[in-house]
Design a protein around this motif. Structure first.
Motif, PDB file in Angstrom:
ATOM      1  N   UNK A 254       0.843  -1.202   0.000  1.00 51.98           N
ATOM      2  CA  UNK A 254       0.000   0.000   0.000  1.00 51.98           C
ATOM      3  C   UNK A 254       0.876   1.248   0.000  1.00 51.98           C
ATOM      4  N   UNK A 255       1.864   1.283   0.903  1.00 49.34           N
ATOM      5  CA  UNK A 255       2.760   2.435   0.992  1.00 49.34           C
ATOM      6  C   UNK A 255       3.512   2.634  -0.326  1.00 49.34           C
ATOM      7  N   UNK A 256       4.011   1.536  -0.908  1.00 47.80           N
ATOM      8  CA  UNK A 256       4.763   1.618  -2.155  1.00 47.80           C
ATOM      9  C   UNK A 256       3.898   2.157  -3.296  1.00 47.80           C
ATOM     10  N   UNK A 257       2.682   1.637  -3.428  1.00 45.24           N
ATOM     11  CA  UNK A 257       1.796   2.057  -4.515  1.00 45.24           C
ATOM     12  C   UNK A 257       1.439   3.540  -4.389  1.00 45.24           C
ATOM     13  N   UNK A 258       1.134   3.976  -3.168  1.00 39.07           N
ATOM     14  CA  UNK A 258       0.773   5.377  -2.962  1.00 39.07           C
ATOM     15  C   UNK A 258       1.940   6.305  -3.301  1.00 39.07           C
ATOM     16  N   UNK A 259       3.128   5.992  -2.760  1.00 35.28           N
ATOM     17  CA  UNK A 259       4.292   6.850  -3.002  1.00 35.28           C
ATOM     18  C   UNK A 259       4.755   6.776  -4.455  1.00 35.28           C
ATOM     19  N   UNK A 260       4.672   5.574  -5.047  1.00 28.89           N
ATOM     20  CA  UNK A 260       5.067   5.434  -6.454  1.00 28.89           C
ATOM     21  C   UNK A 260       4.122   6.213  -7.362  1.00 28.89           C
ATOM     22  N   UNK A 261       2.836   6.220  -7.029  1.00 28.47           N
ATOM     23  CA  UNK A 261       1.863   6.971  -7.830  1.00 28.47           C
ATOM     24  C   UNK A 261       2.156   8.469  -7.767  1.00 28.47           C
ATOM     25  N   UNK A 262       2.356   8.985  -6.542  1.00 34.00           N
ATOM     26  CA  UNK A 262       2.636  10.419  -6.391  1.00 34.00           C
ATOM     27  C   UNK A 262       3.965  10.765  -7.060  1.00 34.00           C
ATOM     28  N   UNK A 263       4.994   9.939  -6.798  1.00 30.59           N
ATOM     29  CA  UNK A 263       6.311  10.189  -7.386  1.00 30.59           C
ATOM     30  C   UNK A 263       6.274  10.117  -8.904  1.00 30.59           C
ATOM     31  N   UNK A 264       5.565   9.140  -9.436  1.00 30.26           N
ATOM     32  CA  UNK A 264       5.447   8.999 -10.890  1.00 30.26           C
ATOM     33  C   UNK A 264       4.747  10.190 -11.518  1.00 30.26           C
ATOM     34  N   UNK A 265       3.712  10.678 -10.854  1.00 25.84           N
ATOM     35  CA  UNK A 265       2.993  11.849 -11.357  1.00 25.84           C
ATOM     36  C   UNK A 265       3.903  13.080 -11.352  1.00 25.84           C
ATOM     37  N   UNK A 266       4.716  13.219 -10.285  1.00 24.65           N
ATOM     38  CA  UNK A 266       5.647  14.345 -10.209  1.00 24.65           C
ATOM     39  C   UNK A 266       6.672  14.281 -11.340  1.00 24.65           C
TER      40      UNK A 266
END
Length: 203
Positions: free
Chosen positions: A77-89
Motif C-alpha cells: 500500500x505504501x509503495x503504490x501510494x508513493x510510487x503513484x505520487x512520485x510517478x505523477x511528479x
C-alpha cells in the motif's frame, strides 16, 4: 522503568519520522508560493497521522491477540501510494521540461496529495501500536501511557518534518528557474522511499 519506556517511545518516534522527513524535503523543494499556513499543514499532517496510526494499532491489538494479515500487504500500500505520487511528479516535471514555459509553471500546493503522503508514510506506525502493550509493560495505566506515547511520536514527527520542509524550501531555491527539475528529483526520491518500504516489508 518509566524512563526506559519514554526513551523507547522517543526512539520509535524518531525512527518512524524518517520517511516523513524525506517526503517533507521533497515537498519543500517542489511546492512553490506556499503561504506559512499551507506550509505548516505538511508537518502537521504527518505528525497527526503518525500519532493516529499507533493508537489505532494499540486498540486493534487489544481486541485481537495477533495481527498478521495486514503485515502481508501494508508495504505494498505504501509503495503504490508513493510510487503513484512520485510517478505523477516525474511525468509533470518532464512535461514541463519539454515546454518553453516551465519557469512559469511551478508545482502548486495540493492538500489531498499531502494527505496521501501522510497515509503512505505512517502505515508502518500502525505496527508500533500493536507493540505498545509490550513496550508499556510494567506501567500502571497502560491506556493513558499509550495516548501519551502516540502524542510524543506525533510531536517528534511534526518537528522533524518541519525541519525537512525548511531544508527542502532552501534547496528548492537552487531550482527556482527550473521548477520542473526539482519536481523530477522529488518524484524519484518518493519512489525510492516507496521501494525502501516495500523491500523492508518483503525481507
Amino acid at each position: 522503568m518509566l524512563w526506559g519506556v519514554i526513551l523507547s517511545v522517543i526512539l520509535s518516534g524518531v525512527s518512524l519520522a524518517m520517511d516523513a522527513f524525506a517526503v517533507s524535503i521533497c515537498d519543500g523543494m517542489v511546492y512553490r508560493g506556499m503561504s506559512k499556513g499551507k506550509a505548516v499543514t505538511i508537518p502537521l499532517t504527518f505528525g497527526v497521522f503518525q500519532a493516529v496510526m499507533p493508537i489505532i494499532g494499540f486498540y486493534i491489538g487489544m481486541a485481537f491477540n495477533q495481527i498478521d494479515a495486514f503485515d502481508t500487504f501494508d508495504h505494498w500500500i505504501a509503495f503504490i501510494l508513493l510510487a503513484f505520487i512520485g510517478g505523477k511528479m516525474i511525468f509533470d516535471g518532464a512535461k514541463e521540461l519539454r515546454s518553453q514555459e516551465e519557469e512559469l509553471k511551478p508545482k502548486r500546493y495540493s492538500f489531498p496529495e499531502v494527505l496521501v503522503q501522510g497515509v503512505a508514510t505512517s502505515i508502518d506506525a500502525l505496527f508500533v501500536g500493536f507493540s505498545l502493550h509490550s513496550m508499556l509493560e510494567g506501567v500502571s495505566d497502560v491506556q493513558a501511557w499509550a495516548w501519551i506515547s502516540v502524542a510524543i511520536i506525533g510531536v517528534i514527527t511534526f518537528v522533524i518534518s518541519l525541519i525537512g520542509l525548511v531544508i527542502g524550501v532552501t534547496v528548492g531555491q537552487l531550482f527556482r528557474k527550473r521548477a520542473s527539475v526539482a519536481e523530477i528529483v522529488g518524484g524519484v526520491v518518493l519512489i525510492g522511499i516507496g521501494l525502501k518500504i516495500l523491500i523492508e516489508g518483503l525481507l
